[in-house]
Design a protein around this motif. Sequence first.
Motif, PDB file in Angstrom:
ATOM      1  N   VAL A  88     -12.114  17.747 -62.955  1.00  0.00           N
ATOM      2  CA  VAL A  88     -13.524  17.400 -62.764  1.00  0.00           C
ATOM      3  C   VAL A  88     -13.614  15.994 -62.175  1.00  0.00           C
ATOM      4  O   VAL A  88     -13.165  15.031 -62.799  1.00  0.00           O
ATOM      5  N   THR A  89     -14.205  15.875 -60.994  1.00  0.00           N
ATOM      6  CA  THR A  89     -14.335  14.533 -60.409  1.00  0.00           C
ATOM      7  C   THR A  89     -15.531  13.802 -61.008  1.00  0.00           C
ATOM      8  O   THR A  89     -16.448  14.413 -61.575  1.00  0.00           O
ATOM      9  N   TYR A  90     -15.512  12.489 -60.847  1.00  0.00           N
ATOM     10  CA  TYR A  90     -16.652  11.686 -61.280  1.00  0.00           C
ATOM     11  C   TYR A  90     -17.924  12.130 -60.566  1.00  0.00           C
ATOM     12  O   TYR A  90     -18.976  12.285 -61.200  1.00  0.00           O
ATOM     13  N   CYS A 121       0.596  12.997 -66.599  1.00  0.00           N
ATOM     14  CA  CYS A 121       0.083  14.360 -66.396  1.00  0.00           C
ATOM     15  C   CYS A 121      -1.129  14.320 -65.468  1.00  0.00           C
ATOM     16  O   CYS A 121      -1.293  15.172 -64.586  1.00  0.00           O
ATOM     17  N   MET A 122      -1.965  13.300 -65.622  1.00  0.00           N
ATOM     18  CA  MET A 122      -3.199  13.233 -64.835  1.00  0.00           C
ATOM     19  C   MET A 122      -2.982  12.624 -63.453  1.00  0.00           C
ATOM     20  O   MET A 122      -3.566  13.063 -62.487  1.00  0.00           O
ATOM     21  N   VAL A 155     -18.774   9.418 -69.662  1.00  0.00           N
ATOM     22  CA  VAL A 155     -18.028  10.142 -68.628  1.00  0.00           C
ATOM     23  C   VAL A 155     -16.866  10.932 -69.253  1.00  0.00           C
ATOM     24  O   VAL A 155     -16.521  12.024 -68.792  1.00  0.00           O
ATOM     25  N   ARG A 213      -6.307  18.511 -69.615  1.00  0.00           N
ATOM     26  CA  ARG A 213      -6.266  19.563 -68.587  1.00  0.00           C
ATOM     27  C   ARG A 213      -7.634  19.714 -67.908  1.00  0.00           C
ATOM     28  O   ARG A 213      -7.720  19.884 -66.688  1.00  0.00           O
ATOM     29  N   ASP A 249       0.122  11.513 -71.115  1.00  0.00           N
ATOM     30  CA  ASP A 249      -1.198  11.978 -70.655  1.00  0.00           C
ATOM     31  C   ASP A 249      -1.536  11.359 -69.298  1.00  0.00           C
ATOM     32  O   ASP A 249      -2.010  12.039 -68.389  1.00  0.00           O
ATOM     33  N   GLN A 290       5.526  15.902 -71.286  1.00  0.00           N
ATOM     34  CA  GLN A 290       6.087  15.681 -72.625  1.00  0.00           C
ATOM     35  C   GLN A 290       7.614  15.706 -72.607  1.00  0.00           C
ATOM     36  O   GLN A 290       8.269  14.963 -73.338  1.00  0.00           O
ATOM     37  N   SER A 333     -10.089  17.372 -67.852  1.00  0.00           N
ATOM     38  CA  SER A 333     -10.442  16.123 -67.164  1.00  0.00           C
ATOM     39  C   SER A 333      -9.836  16.056 -65.764  1.00  0.00           C
ATOM     40  O   SER A 333     -10.447  15.509 -64.841  1.00  0.00           O
ATOM     41  N   LYS A 334      -8.626  16.603 -65.625  1.00  0.00           N
ATOM     42  CA  LYS A 334      -7.948  16.583 -64.320  1.00  0.00           C
ATOM     43  C   LYS A 334      -8.697  17.379 -63.258  1.00  0.00           C
ATOM     44  O   LYS A 334      -8.464  17.204 -62.067  1.00  0.00           O
ATOM     45  N   ASP A 352     -12.260  10.545 -57.581  1.00  0.00           N
ATOM     46  CA  ASP A 352     -11.220  10.559 -58.623  1.00  0.00           C
ATOM     47  C   ASP A 352     -11.694  11.408 -59.788  1.00  0.00           C
ATOM     48  O   ASP A 352     -12.885  11.447 -60.110  1.00  0.00           O
ATOM     49  N   HIS A 353     -10.757  12.087 -60.435  1.00  0.00           N
ATOM     50  CA  HIS A 353     -11.165  12.917 -61.578  1.00  0.00           C
ATOM     51  C   HIS A 353     -11.462  12.040 -62.792  1.00  0.00           C
ATOM     52  O   HIS A 353     -11.019  10.883 -62.869  1.00  0.00           O
ATOM     53  N   ILE A 354     -12.230  12.620 -63.721  1.00  0.00           N
ATOM     54  CA  ILE A 354     -12.694  11.819 -64.860  1.00  0.00           C
ATOM     55  C   ILE A 354     -11.577  11.513 -65.853  1.00  0.00           C
ATOM     56  O   ILE A 354     -11.736  10.633 -66.704  1.00  0.00           O
ATOM     57  N   GLY A 355     -10.444  12.203 -65.727  1.00  0.00           N
ATOM     58  CA  GLY A 355      -9.291  11.838 -66.553  1.00  0.00           C
ATOM     59  C   GLY A 355      -8.872  10.400 -66.283  1.00  0.00           C
ATOM     60  O   GLY A 355      -8.524   9.659 -67.211  1.00  0.00           O
ATOM     61  N   ASN A 393      -0.049  14.786 -61.459  1.00  0.00           N
ATOM     62  CA  ASN A 393      -0.269  16.227 -61.474  1.00  0.00           C
ATOM     63  C   ASN A 393       0.917  17.006 -62.030  1.00  0.00           C
ATOM     64  O   ASN A 393       1.301  18.055 -61.514  1.00  0.00           O
ATOM     65  N   LEU A 394       1.509  16.473 -63.084  1.00  0.00           N
ATOM     66  CA  LEU A 394       2.539  17.198 -63.831  1.00  0.00           C
ATOM     67  C   LEU A 394       1.845  18.067 -64.871  1.00  0.00           C
ATOM     68  O   LEU A 394       0.732  17.779 -65.294  1.00  0.00           O
ATOM     69  N   SER A 395       2.520  19.129 -65.308  1.00  0.00           N
ATOM     70  CA  SER A 395       1.965  19.912 -66.412  1.00  0.00           C
ATOM     71  C   SER A 395       2.098  19.106 -67.703  1.00  0.00           C
ATOM     72  O   SER A 395       2.896  18.167 -67.793  1.00  0.00           O
ATOM     73  N   VAL A 396       1.304  19.493 -68.695  1.00  0.00           N
ATOM     74  CA  VAL A 396       1.393  18.842 -70.010  1.00  0.00           C
ATOM     75  C   VAL A 396       2.828  18.936 -70.527  1.00  0.00           C
ATOM     76  O   VAL A 396       3.406  17.945 -71.006  1.00  0.00           O
ATOM     77  N   GLU A 397       3.413  20.103 -70.398  1.00  0.00           N
ATOM     78  CA  GLU A 397       4.746  20.345 -70.953  1.00  0.00           C
ATOM     79  C   GLU A 397       5.797  19.481 -70.250  1.00  0.00           C
ATOM     80  O   GLU A 397       6.670  18.895 -70.899  1.00  0.00           O
TER      81      GLU A 397
END
Lengths: 402, 402
Positions: B189-191, A134-135, B209, B184, A131, A145, B186-187, A204-207, A138-142
């Motif tokens: 959406v930025t903070y 992936c975040m 968050v 997917r 995970d 995995q 979360s990636k 930065d993204h929330i992931g 910027n790889l896909s989930v697949e």
Amino acid sequence: MENASMSEEKVEEEEQIVNPWEVAAKDGGKIDYDKLIDKFGCQRLDKALIERVESLTGRPAHVFLRRGVFFAHRDFGDILDAFQKGNKFYLYTGRGPSSESLHLGHLIPFMFTKYLQDAFKVPLVIQLTDDEKCMWKNLSVEESQRLARENAKDIIACGFDISRTFIFSDFDYVGGAFYKNMVRVSKCVTYNKVVGIFGFTGEDHIGKVSFPPVQAVPSFPSSFPHLFSGKENLRCLIPCAIDQDPYFRMTRDVAPRIGYHKPSLIESTFFPALQGETGKMSASDPNSAIYVTDSGKDIKTKINRYAFSGGQDSIEKHRKYGANLEVDIPIKYLGFFLEDDDELENIRAEYGAGRMLTGEVKQRLVQVLTEIVERHQRARAAVTDEMVDAFMAVRPLPRMFD
Amino acid sequence: MENASMSEEKVEEEEQIVNPWEVAAKDGGKIDYDKLIDKFGCQRLDKALIERVESLTGRPAHVFLRRGVFFAHRDFGDILDAFQKGNKFYLYTGRGPSSESLHLGHLIPFMFTKYLQDAFKVPLVIQLTDDEKCMWKNLSVEESQRLARENAKDIIACGFDISRTFIFSDFDYVGGAFYKNMVRVSKCVTYNKVVGIFGFTGEDHIGKVSFPPVQAVPSFPSSFPHLFSGKENLRCLIPCAIDQDPYFRMTRDVAPRIGYHKPSLIESTFFPALQGETGKMSASDPNSAIYVTDSGKDIKTKINRYAFSGGQDSIEKHRKYGANLEVDIPIKYLGFFLEDDDELENIRAEYGAGRMLTGEVKQRLVQVLTEIVERHQRARAAVTDEMVDAFMAVRPLPRMFD
């Protein structure tokens, strides 16, 4: 005024940076591990602790302990105290599966963890943070995995005991008790706090903001009910490179507030790049590292061509002044992987005095690494998909503490 | 300058506030729903759409549609277009289980969702956000899960068809395909973005968050592989109160970037407190609402004592001027729950003209609500733990689109 403040900023920028995503020494020099220990607030792993490990396990300390590869810790003494009283612990380590094949630096925590597992006879959980990759990458989930499964094969090839080892991918395993602990941790950490620890920005993204609890909760036995049901007080020991320390500072801060033990840590230096000891190896430059997929010929070429030498420019000068062992990469690498202490000492003495030439040292290193890499390749070729499934099955471990 | 900017700030503060955690009208007055539609950027649910619902389902529109309780939407027309071409959709609604018993306002989305399920014959997923309430209300994981199960009983008592309905608690269900979709989202959406939408601050914990993606992903069929495997293109319709719109603005923003349809929404006004129409009812004041656990006697006392009346101070003035229906809570409540349009129109006319007294209107309201609440109580008493388990079982739905 403006200039003064700018130059202050510049000084700060030039400090070494060590966090889970970046390792950079000051002015392109070496990482100062003493400063890192001070800054992070962990402890140096001293001789007395190493001797306790030897006496408690009845076997010689691993070469990574004897030679200071694992050099720092947090509350490792508490783990040994408990163990001495008959209370076992479990091991937790992991990997972010961002690339297809691992380099030697990636193997170090796993080689050391296998030693700890064998020496203390304790269970082990290995987290594959697909995970996270992936975040961040910027790889896909697949794809994340797929990489996690490929990396699992390399990890299994290190020789872990399946009856004591659970490997899991976050994408497969997050949920249930694990997710509940993620929520418990998240409640205790403010956004300002993660910004202070990890340096996230508003762009930065929330992931990224959500991830630190995912890496935190394998430190708590209740995250693995199929393993540790009824053993919620079990202590956890985390072998890792010191760049992972920020995650576990956060974890240790939260643990007592939600009723858990703080995990203990045992932390390693970084494995230097072939080009010199200025940080970790770079995945973007294949010539900066020896990969576990390299052939003997690859290894020979890389070592001879790229391994930074501390030898002198000419044979005459070398015979006169000897090699500078402090910057010599072949000597560093032999320090990690040549197990025979006497032979290593002899090479250091001869090479340092100029009686041994760079080419001879490199030749010995090529032998040592080729043997390790070929052994790994044979072991990995024997890892079947069924074995990966078996290591990753959510199941009780038959020989937890035998 | 400073004063000017302060007074500007003050004006902003006095604007109505509507978000998932706070509903407050300007100056303690009424919520201005027209302004809300403008601010949020959704559409008003017009007569033409309601008539389309009637013709497509072959049944009269629900009272909540006819009377503007559900008054706004996003792309509801797309759902009807697809339905008309023979492409069904699924419904998604939910509840944050923060209290033991529900009040009438809580029942509204569920009563309406049941009507939609019956009228369109479509599957329904109901999310119980026990993780959210654990984080926002500082409940323990266990208490949040207990409340989720209790609330599930009230939801089931609304009469949902078990062969088309899946109820899930986040603590039980987050993981697998659902977690992958969380990552997917979360990636994307930025903070800064969530701060803009939800107003989080640096002192808020990171659980807050992390949560919006959890409420987002039930909008995507692939989050429910046991239901929608092979139907990843199914559209989603979300009936909810309009305070939940921010979550789904974010979701709709992200959906096309990760290859999913934007979910459609159909949104309700808030059910007013007994004391007057200034927002939602308050869980902290039991006398502000009729609870589904109230007895007939409780209802009578609450309506007679607390329901804000638009009647005049004296009978003489009332006969002369009539009641002010715009502020009269009994009339508002009858508008939600008295199904007979003719009777309602008659009461409005008689009461508005002063020929009917507040006491008479309240008496009729007590009858209507007592009947609804007692029916609900009978239905809830019949909901067994086995039924809760059955609704919450991760299973295919036998009659998805029959």
